[in-house]
Design a protein around this motif. Structure first.
Motif, PDB file in Angstrom:
ATOM      1  N   ALA A 176       0.837  -1.205   0.000  1.00 13.70           N
ATOM      2  CA  ALA A 176       0.000   0.000   0.000  1.00 13.70           C
ATOM      3  C   ALA A 176       0.872   1.255   0.000  1.00 13.70           C
ATOM      4  O   ALA A 176       0.587   2.221  -0.724  1.00 13.70           O
ATOM      5  CB  ALA A 176      -0.942  -0.004   1.202  1.00 13.70           C
ATOM      6  N   GLY A 177       1.923   1.239   0.798  1.00 16.18           N
ATOM      7  CA  GLY A 177       2.842   2.379   0.826  1.00 16.18           C
ATOM      8  C   GLY A 177       3.539   2.589  -0.510  1.00 16.18           C
ATOM      9  O   GLY A 177       3.699   3.720  -0.976  1.00 16.18           O
ATOM     10  N   MET A 178       3.954   1.496  -1.141  1.00 20.05           N
ATOM     11  CA  MET A 178       4.600   1.613  -2.450  1.00 20.05           C
ATOM     12  C   MET A 178       3.635   2.119  -3.518  1.00 20.05           C
ATOM     13  O   MET A 178       4.013   2.916  -4.380  1.00 20.05           O
ATOM     14  CB  MET A 178       5.208   0.275  -2.862  1.00 20.05           C
ATOM     15  N   LEU A 179       2.390   1.674  -3.446  1.00 18.26           N
ATOM     16  CA  LEU A 179       1.386   2.189  -4.379  1.00 18.26           C
ATOM     17  C   LEU A 179       1.169   3.684  -4.173  1.00 18.26           C
ATOM     18  O   LEU A 179       1.054   4.446  -5.139  1.00 18.26           O
ATOM     19  CB  LEU A 179       0.054   1.451  -4.203  1.00 18.26           C
ATOM     20  N   LEU A 181       3.323   5.809  -3.014  1.00 20.39           N
ATOM     21  CA  LEU A 181       4.504   6.489  -3.561  1.00 20.39           C
ATOM     22  C   LEU A 181       4.447   6.557  -5.083  1.00 20.39           C
ATOM     23  O   LEU A 181       4.805   7.574  -5.688  1.00 20.39           O
ATOM     24  CB  LEU A 181       5.782   5.781  -3.119  1.00 20.39           C
ATOM     25  N   ALA A 182       4.003   5.474  -5.700  1.00 21.80           N
ATOM     26  CA  ALA A 182       3.895   5.455  -7.159  1.00 21.80           C
ATOM     27  C   ALA A 182       2.891   6.500  -7.649  1.00 21.80           C
ATOM     28  O   ALA A 182       3.158   7.208  -8.624  1.00 21.80           O
ATOM     29  CB  ALA A 182       3.496   4.062  -7.638  1.00 21.80           C
ATOM     30  N   PHE A 183       1.771   6.612  -6.959  1.00 19.19           N
ATOM     31  CA  PHE A 183       0.766   7.588  -7.373  1.00 19.19           C
ATOM     32  C   PHE A 183       1.199   9.017  -7.065  1.00 19.19           C
ATOM     33  O   PHE A 183       0.712   9.953  -7.690  1.00 19.19           O
ATOM     34  CB  PHE A 183      -0.589   7.271  -6.731  1.00 19.19           C
ATOM     35  N   MET A 184       2.105   9.195  -6.110  1.00 19.42           N
ATOM     36  CA  MET A 184       2.634  10.532  -5.844  1.00 19.42           C
ATOM     37  C   MET A 184       3.427  11.051  -7.041  1.00 19.42           C
ATOM     38  O   MET A 184       3.610  12.253  -7.199  1.00 19.42           O
ATOM     39  CB  MET A 184       3.516  10.525  -4.594  1.00 19.42           C
ATOM     40  N   GLY A 185       3.880  10.140  -7.880  1.00 15.88           N
ATOM     41  CA  GLY A 185       4.597  10.543  -9.093  1.00 15.88           C
ATOM     42  C   GLY A 185       3.742  11.360 -10.044  1.00 15.88           C
ATOM     43  O   GLY A 185       4.261  12.084 -10.873  1.00 15.88           O
ATOM     44  N   PHE A 186       2.422  11.238  -9.905  1.00 19.68           N
ATOM     45  CA  PHE A 186       1.518  12.009 -10.752  1.00 19.68           C
ATOM     46  C   PHE A 186       1.292  13.429 -10.222  1.00 19.68           C
ATOM     47  O   PHE A 186       0.687  14.234 -10.909  1.00 19.68           O
ATOM     48  CB  PHE A 186       0.160  11.304 -10.882  1.00 19.68           C
ATOM     49  N   ALA A 187       1.722  13.706  -9.001  1.00 18.54           N
ATOM     50  CA  ALA A 187       1.505  15.017  -8.393  1.00 18.54           C
ATOM     51  C   ALA A 187       2.150  16.099  -9.256  1.00 18.54           C
ATOM     52  O   ALA A 187       3.252  15.948  -9.768  1.00 18.54           O
ATOM     53  CB  ALA A 187       2.074  15.053  -6.982  1.00 18.54           C
TER      54      ALA A 187
END
Length: 192
Positions: A176-179, A181-187
């Motif tokens: 869940a934490g890695m997901l 972080l991955a979605f934070m890449g879209f910020a």
């Protein structure tokens, strides 16, 4: 165009589960199987969309009109609880197997903080009706997407050689934490 940006922002960039960490209980509890994740996500999307519409109408035509914004929390909770009860009765009648597979998590949609967060964000951001509708559908799609991704990963982890100390909740929380972080890449891609 603004409604499309709001939809994409709610679904991907500002995902309720992976960016705001709202709705974690069903995210971790129901995401053991992809099929259950899809069903829970669709039920939540339906409730989020209805919640967005109903709470926008209540907020604009009752609370703001009569200068009662301090009643938002109570009013929104009552509206959400009523909607979830209708959805639960419909699912119980139309698909008993889906009703059993969702189990206790279906009534928990009532207390899903992602749905209350949707209603409060919508009023705080002063969205128009169309923007609110896009926000509700986008939030539900983002929730479903997060659930399905997590369900797929958890199904694959059943066959993986996970160290004994990480089996169960620890590996789930790490994923869940890695997901997140991955979605934070879209910020920064969308700012609505």
């Amino acid at each position: 165009m603004t409604a499309v940006l709001i939809f994409l922002s709610a679904a991907i960039v500002n995902n309720f589960v992976l960016a705001y960490f709202l709705g974690i209980c069903p995210f971790l509890g129901v995401s053991k199987r992809v099929e259950t994740s899809i069903n829970m996500g669709l039920a939540t999307t339906f409730v989020m969309t209805l919640t967005a519409v109903i709470t926008w109408l209540i907020n604009h035509f009752i609370l703001i009109k009569f200068n009662l914004p301090f009643l938002q929390y109570v009013t929104f909770i009552i509206a959400i609880a009523s909607l979830v009860q209708l959805v639960e009765m419909f699912i119980r009648k139309s698909s008993p197997s889906l009703y059993r597979s969702l189990g206790i998590f279906l009534p928990l949609i009532t207390t899903n903080c992602a749905i209350l967060g949707l209603a409060l964000f919508m009023s705080l951001r002063e969205y128009s009706f169309i923007e609110t509708l896009a926000f509700g559908v986008g939030g539900g799609v983002g929730f479903t997407m997060a659930m399905v991704i997590m369900g797929g990963i958890r199904e694959e982890l059943e066959f993986a050689d996970v160290p004994k100390a990480l089996r169960g909740a620890p590996i789930t929380l790490l994923v869940a934490g890695m997901l997140a972080l991955a979605f934070m890449g879209f910020a920064g891609m969308l700012s609505v």
